[in-house]
Write an enzyme that holds these catalytic residues in place. Structure first.
Site, PDB file in Angstrom:
ATOM      1  N   PHE A 150      -0.379  22.384 -32.842  1.00  0.00           N
ATOM      2  CA  PHE A 150      -0.130  23.822 -32.998  1.00  0.00           C
ATOM      3  C   PHE A 150      -0.630  24.536 -31.742  1.00  0.00           C
ATOM      4  O   PHE A 150      -1.455  25.449 -31.806  1.00  0.00           O
ATOM      5  CB  PHE A 150      -0.823  24.356 -34.255  1.00  0.00           C
ATOM      6  CG  PHE A 150      -0.361  23.710 -35.532  1.00  0.00           C
ATOM      7  CD1 PHE A 150       0.804  24.122 -36.151  1.00  0.00           C
ATOM      8  CD2 PHE A 150      -1.079  22.666 -36.097  1.00  0.00           C
ATOM      9  CE1 PHE A 150       1.244  23.521 -37.322  1.00  0.00           C
ATOM     10  CE2 PHE A 150      -0.647  22.058 -37.264  1.00  0.00           C
ATOM     11  CZ  PHE A 150       0.511  22.484 -37.884  1.00  0.00           C
ATOM     12  N   CYS A 258       9.673  25.370 -28.202  1.00  0.00           N
ATOM     13  CA  CYS A 258       9.421  25.023 -29.603  1.00  0.00           C
ATOM     14  C   CYS A 258      10.361  25.704 -30.590  1.00  0.00           C
ATOM     15  O   CYS A 258      11.081  25.033 -31.333  1.00  0.00           O
ATOM     16  CB  CYS A 258       7.974  25.353 -29.971  1.00  0.00           C
ATOM     17  SG  CYS A 258       6.769  24.283 -29.145  1.00  0.00           S
TER      18      CYS A 258
END
Length: 434
Positions: A150, A258
């Protein structure tokens, strides 16, 4: 805390950060890449990534003897007891994730892994991939775990060392605890679950953020049509703890390495099991429409009509990367806008603090190393990335360089008062022209 021998395959921003930060936490990390010149540079502590703090902890790890870089995956994994796979999973031909690099790495290292090694899939992968990897390896003496990253570009070190959560998915509880233990000194909440759920956490998180961005961009369009001010609307929304303050800023669309690939991959994963996901499809469609909205806004600002082309008009672009704080041009909405403006006939000069002058990766944009050069003889400046440096520019000086004092601020980033004092007319997103 037991110190582990860590192997990391892939020295991109995820792999490099993972190896360097685990070395910082006291483990021995060997990081592999297929680019020989990159490996040589990293062993000299030459870090080209636009990541605050990363060069320092790479240097620290090398000097302490806890970090080194090698060529080829086998060299990083043979003596490791935990191996992280951190290679790209780009969008494939049909929009699904292309896992060929992951499978290629696993074929390469399969026979070199020591018995008892835990293989950790750090790359973002569709649900079911971790189980597929276990079947591919076909070794009962290995455990396969998924541990999604993350990490925000431009904040990778901060996000690794101060995570909001650590997610580990595994079929074996002991293997999951072993991987989670690497992060124990960080004191982050830990979610231990099955592999499929852990894989979905990453996609679900990124796609939810993309939905928020598409939602606020549609709100901005509604404000433009009704006379509202999207900044006032979102200011009111942010106080609701159920909504939160993040990802409520309108802009020219979302991009980067992403969100575009993860939204497409989750949509394809849903379709593969006959699950209709219209909300995610609308999120993607809304985002793909944003560059066209910016084109119409620029036409309105420069040619006084959203339908009149800007043929032959010189424009200065401020910002080319997909967001501030990075040098990444991949799937940048700024470049999508630039392509439309160039197709409309505009002559484009751009400046971005993260992009060197003369770079060819910016397509139709002539990249210069100074915002004032970008403004020279321009009929308008178009702000496409929210770099803080742009708010500190001398707008009176910029105005003197330009043919017309017009700014199209797609991010509502600039402080309005200095522009008003310098005689600029400003067109924002989701609010009236000023």
């Amino acid at each position: 805390m037991r110190a582990h021998r860590i192997g990391v395959v892939g020295a991109g921003y995820v792999g490099l950060t993972t190896a360097a930060c685990l070395a910082r936490l006291g483990h021995t990390a060997v990081c592999a890449d297929i680019d020989e010149s990159k490996v040589e540079r990293l062993n000299r502590a030459e870090v080209s990534s636009y990541e605050p703090g990363l060069a320092e902890i790479v240097t620290e790890g090398l000097q302490a003897g806890r970090l080194r870089f090698v060529l080829g995956a086998r060299a990083a994994t043979a003596d490791a007891d935990i191996v992280f796979v951190c290679v790209p999973t780009p969008v494939g031909a049909n929009g699904s994730a292309d896992l060929s690099q992951i499978y290629g790495v696993l074929h390469e290292v399969r026979d070199a892994l020591s018995s008892g090694t835990v293989v950790v899939i750090k790359s973002t992968v569709p649900p079911g991939t971790t189980d597929d990897v276990g079947r591919l390896l076909d070794r009962s003496d290995l455990d396969v775990v998924t541990n999604p990253e993350f990490l925000r570009e431009g904040h990778t070190v901060e996000d690794f060392l101060s995570p909001h959560r650590v997610v580990v998915g595994a079929g074996d509880a002991a293997a999951a605890r072993r991987v989670a233990g690497l992060y124990a000194p960080l004191g982050a909440p830990v979610v231990l679950t099955d592999p499929v759920s852990a894989e979905l956490v990453k996609y679900a998180s990124n796609c939810f953020l993309a939905m928020k961005l598409s939602y606020v961009n549609t709100l901005a369009e509604l404000c433009e049509c009704t006379g509202g001010d999207v900044d006032a609307v979102t200011a009111g929304m942010r106080h609701d703890p159920r909504i939160g303050a993040e990802f409520l800023r309108p802009g020219p669309g979302w991009g980067g390495s992403c969100l575009p690939k993860d939204t497409q991959a989750l949509l394809r994963a849903a379709e593969s099991v006959a699950v209709d996901f219209p909300l995610l499809r609308a999120t993607i469609d809304t985002n793909e429409a944003q560059p066209g909205r910016v084109l119409r806004a620029v036409r309105t600002a420069v040619a006084c009509s959203p339908e009149r082309p800007v043929d032959g008009v010189r424009l200065g672009l401020l910002g080319l990367t997909f967001k501030a704080g990075t040098d990444d041009l991949r799937d940048s909405p700024a470049l999508a806008v630039a392509d439309l403006l160039a197709a409309d006939g505009a002559e484009l000069t751009g400046h971005d603090p993260g992009v060197p002058a003369g770079t060819q990766a910016a397509g139709p944009v002539r990249v210069v190393d100074d915002a004032y050069l970008a403004a020279k003889d321009a009929s308008a400046l178009v702000v496409l990335t929210e770099w803080p440096q742009f708010g500190e520019l001398d707008w009176a000086r910029l105005g003197e360089q330009m043919r017309h004092r017009v700014v199209v601020d797609t991010r509502n980033h600039l402080p309005p008062e200095p522009l008003r004092r310098a005689g600029f007319r400003t067109y924002g997103t989701g609010r009236s022209a000023g």
